[in-house]
Design an enzyme around this catalytic site. Structure first.
Site, PDB file in Angstrom:
ATOM      1  CB  ILE A 501     -36.164 -55.440 -48.605  1.00  0.00           C
ATOM      2  CG1 ILE A 501     -36.115 -56.926 -48.217  1.00  0.00           C
ATOM      3  CG2 ILE A 501     -37.606 -55.016 -48.840  1.00  0.00           C
ATOM      4  CD1 ILE A 501     -36.848 -57.244 -46.899  1.00  0.00           C
ATOM      5  N   GLY A 504     -31.906 -59.824 -52.450  1.00  0.00           N
ATOM      6  CA  GLY A 504     -31.663 -60.519 -53.713  1.00  0.00           C
ATOM      7  C   GLY A 504     -32.911 -61.108 -54.334  1.00  0.00           C
ATOM      8  CB  ALA A 731     -37.734 -71.489 -50.980  1.00  0.00           C
ATOM      9  N   GLY A 735     -33.480 -65.334 -43.507  1.00  0.00           N
ATOM     10  CA  GLY A 735     -33.347 -63.916 -43.217  1.00  0.00           C
ATOM     11  C   GLY A 735     -33.547 -63.723 -41.733  1.00  0.00           C
ATOM     12  CD  GLU A 736     -38.406 -61.501 -40.390  1.00  0.00           C
ATOM     13  OE1 GLU A 736     -38.929 -62.230 -41.254  1.00  0.00           O
ATOM     14  OE2 GLU A 736     -39.022 -60.666 -39.735  1.00  0.00           O
TER      15      GLU A 736
HETATM   16 MO1  MOS Z   1     -39.653 -58.007 -41.151  1.00  0.00          MO
HETATM   17  S1  MOS Z   1     -39.678 -57.519 -39.203  1.00  0.00           S
HETATM   18  O1  MOS Z   1     -41.139 -58.820 -41.408  1.00  0.00           O
HETATM   19  O2  MOS Z   1     -39.442 -56.823 -42.220  1.00  0.00           O
END
Ligand code: MOS
Length: 779
Positions: A501, A504, A731, A735-736
């Site tokens: 998405i 990478g 890992a 991201g979030e």
């Molecule tokens: Mo995210 S809000 O799980 O794409």
């Protein structure tokens, strides 16, 4: 690594410490060679040069263009719809509407345990938000399609609306669905909050609010649909091809095998592309009716109205603290709205209050309300930035009330287990303490705090602030199936269903494979995100893609190696567990004279390739895998103009092993940038008491952060602790978590600079000037 581009194969030794045993997961990596290095994306050239074909770029022979007639009111019923004029227009090849087709198809906006009233007809005559689809057309050109939409004869009976969540709770409010406007009230309680508040030396209470943030990924939502007989192919800009396949199968009643969903590239989703859109189904219907492929890409205005948002939140937090820094009680309430068809968001707003800091007595009540607004969607760390906005500002207020440094105060309340989950399971690893300590050190927190505080007489003031966080998901888990093919020349094909998405994913998986097989990442070709040719994967979201897919990739590589050992054993006429890898060869452990080059193995030559299959194994039982973080920033605030310049940001993140230092840092910088938008500028503006319509449905009036809003100086500080209990790659997911604490850290810095608490997002100059003026009057 060997960087000579001519040396394609086995550039470094196959990194097996011992022969893997069939059926056993490989041991965690120790030191790695490729994983963890700085590796530009495997598809960087395609992305940057524009040769990558995104779904909305795709042009097929004979392709038509779709357009959708949408309800312009927040609440209305389609009284009359006559499409006959449109059908006769030049270039028009198909029209679909409730009258003709789609009326009998059922549609559910949310796939997350939706209440019953969430299921509607695909073209429901009752429209519960501005932008609901009423009919659609496919024509030779986009212009003809839009002309045909305009030629449709439609009459709406406009009904009373409510687009404000507070008004929706009032007794005389119009109802969005049949019964009441409360979707659900979720409660959580542990300990005794009343007693906890009584035991506190200081009790503070504050209300906080965050504005509705709209999903506006760079690539518009859209797809291309094409039929060959009874087989449907959809090229979709999506986070998960298999999720889209399942949604289409459910709505159209087709077998999964007859639906192919492809999504090789996608320009951002952030949670709004985890499922099929209504537009996906409409494109399939139009293509079927026209007998030609149809592209249906929404306009930017349509995405603003229909493809999702981070719901607004109104929060109250009452908190008690003892002089020694013990948090004795947290009492939290939140009201939010996910629109007419909510999905995720409001229900997770309380998670950080429940679980981030040690506290025995906690109570949370969260109410989600229906309004006549566009459906909410998961939005990068659903709920967490909202809850962080309240909790992390309150933590600073509490620290000040007992004269503790904000970092020290947080350090006194770092848990090692999840307090909010049944049985209080421990975290596999918890780097929150290290994030706070090492982040503060790297940022020179105390020195910069003190320096900024000394200069508070000027019009332009400096402040330094911080916030901590965890992300309740991450960690990943099954299912995932990955196939790795080693060809007879030593080059490798990696086959996985997961979408990249933009984070990478492909690059990281190539690195995992290179690490395990000892091949150069450049000789790996990746097939991904295609339900017809790649293996099952859950959508890429929840910051779980790397911890989900990487162990499956590793397992598939190990399977290839085991098969090579078995084949070599036959050639050498020995037992395979006596063999091991050494460079490009397989060697007998105690009799090194017995050896064979991998590419000379007769089984490999005969078959042409060796196929390895890897599955994602289970997560450890009774443990929780969560990423943690702390962020630090410095700002400059102009008391006269309300302008805030964000000078510096540091993100200290514990996401387990760093897989690719380059894409890791990209995630940190990007996540902070998104947090800056949430903090400073982003806000859905509705004409609440007039028309109920959205007033800023474009990138001009809805302000996203641009390059000029991003601090010139940002630091990514990985707190790297490979999480060997979490999975075989260590890992945990990034991201979030990055987007969660950013806004609160900025607000805390603004308070430090000015002594003014900003409790509402966005922290626009308009809001700030009013607050600064009011506080001046008070003084
Ligand atoms: Mo995210 S809000 O799980 O794409």
């Amino acid at each position: 690594m060997n960087d000579d581009p001519k040396t394609l194969y086995y550039a470094h030794s196959l990194a097996v410490p011992e022969t893997p045993m069939p059926g056993h997961p490989p041991k965690p990596w120790g030191k790695t060679t490729v994983v963890g290095s700085v590796k530009p994306r495997v598809d960087a050239y395609e992305r940057v040069s524009g040769t990558a074909v995104y779904p909305t770029d795709l042009v097929l022979p004979n392709m038509l263009y779709g357009a959708v007639l949408r309800c312009p009111y927040p609440s209305a019923e389609v009284e009359k719809l006559d499409t006959s004029r449109a059908e006769k227009m030049d270039g028009v090849r198909a029209v679909v509407s409730g009258a003709a087709l789609g009326r009998d198809l059922k549609w559910t906006y949310s796939q997350w345990s939706p209440p019953k009233e969430m299921e509607t007809d695909l073209f429901d005559p009752i429209c519960r938000f501005e932008g609901e689809a009423v009919a659609a057309v496919a024509a030779d050109t986009p212009y003809q399609a839009w002309d045909a939409i305009r030629a449709m004869d439609v009459t709406f009976a406009v009904t009373d609306f409510v687009v404000d969540e507070t008004q929706a709770l009032q007794s005389h409010s119009p109802l969005v669905h049949s019964e009441r406007n409360v979707v659900q009230t979720q409660t959580y309680e542990r300990g005794d909050v009343t007693r906890g508040l009584k035991e506190a030396d200081v009790v503070l209470e504050e209300t906080y609010a965050t504005a509705c943030e709209i999903h506006t990924p760079m690539e518009l939502h859209g797809c291309v649909a094409s039929w060959e007989g009874d087989r449907l192919t959809i090229w979709e800009s999506t986070q998960g091809v298999y999720a889209v396949q399942e949604d289409i199968a459910k709505v159209l009643g087709l077998p999964l095998s007859k639906i192919r969903v492809v999504g090789h590239y996608m320009g951002g989703g952030f949670g709004s592309k985890l499922q099929a859109g209504k537009y996906t189904i409409i494109a399939a219907l139009l293509a079927k009716k026209a007998g030609r492929p149809v592209k249906l890409a929404l306009t930017r205005e349509e995405t603003f109205l229909t493809t999702g948002n981070r719901p607004p939140a109104h929060m109250t937090l009452k908190a008690g603290v003892k002089k020694d820094g013990t948090l004795s009680a947290l009492d939290f309430t939140c009201t939010g709205t996910g629109g007419a068809y909510p999905a995720a968001g409001t229900t997770l707003v309380d998670w950080l209050i429940r679980d981030l800091y040690t506290c025995k007595n906690v109570r949370c009540t969260t109410t989600d309300v229906y309004t006549h607004t566009g459906p909410a969607r998961p939005f990068r760390a659903p709920g967490h930035p909202q809850g962080s906005w309240a909790l992390e500002q309150m933590m600073d207020s509490l620290a000040e009330s007992i004269d503790l440094d904000p970092v020290d105060f947080r350090l006194r309340n770092v848990p090692t287990f999840s307090q909010a989950r049944d049985g209080n399971p421990p975290y596999t690893t918890t780097g929150l303490k290290a994030c706070l300590e090492q982040g503060a050190k790297a940022f020179e927190w105390r020195k910069r705090r003190d320096e900024a505080a000394q200069n508070q007489k000027n019009l332009v003031r400096r402040g330094v602030g911080m916030a901590g966080c965890l992300w309740f998901a991450g960690g990943g888990g099954p299912p995932s199936t990955v196939i790795v093919k080693l060809f007879s020349d030593g080059s490798v094909n990696l086959n996985m269903g997961a979408s990249d998405i933009g984070t990478g994913t492909k690059t990281i998986m190539a690195m995992v494979l290179a690490e395990e097989l000892g091949v150069r990442p450049e000789v790996i070709q990746i097939e991904h995100a295609d339900t017809a040719t790649t293996q099952y994967a859950t959508p890429s979201g929840g910051s779980k893609t790397v911890p989900t897919e990487a162990p499956a990739v590793r397992a598939a590589a190990v399977d290839v190696k085991q098969k090579l050992l078995d084949m070599a054993a036959k050639d050498l006429n020995v037992n395979s567990n006596q063999l091991t890898f050494q460079g490009e060869e397989i060697v007998h452990k105690s009799d090194p004279a017995q050896r064979i080059a991998v590419l000379e193995i007769s089984g490999l030559k005969k078959r042409g390739q060796v196929v390895g299959v890897g599955y994602r194994g289970p997560n450890p039982e009774g443990m929780v895998v969560n990423p943690f973080a702390a962020q630090f920033c410095e700002v400059e605030v102009n008391l006269k103009t309300g302008e805030v310049e964000i000078l510096d940001f540091l993100g200290a993140h514990d996401s387990g092993r760093v897989m690719n230092r380059l894409t890791y840092d990209n995630q940190v910088f990007g996540g902070i940038t998104m947090g800056i938008g949430f903090a400073m500028t982003e806000e859905r503006i509705l004409d609440k008491n007039g028309t109920g319509k959205m007033l800023n449905r474009n990138w001009h009036d809805y302000k996203l952060p641009t390059a000029l809003d991003v601090p010139a100086h940002m630091t990514s500080l990985p707190i790297e602790r490979p999480d060997d209990e979490a999975n075989t790659t260590g890992a945990k997911g990034l991201g979030e978590p990055v987007t969660i604490p950013t806004a609160a850290a900025i607000a805390n810095a603004i308070f430090h600079a000015t002594g003014v608490r900003v409790t509402k997002t966005p922290m626009s100059p308009v809001q700030l000037v009013a607050l600064f003026n009011a506080s001046e009057k008070e003084e």
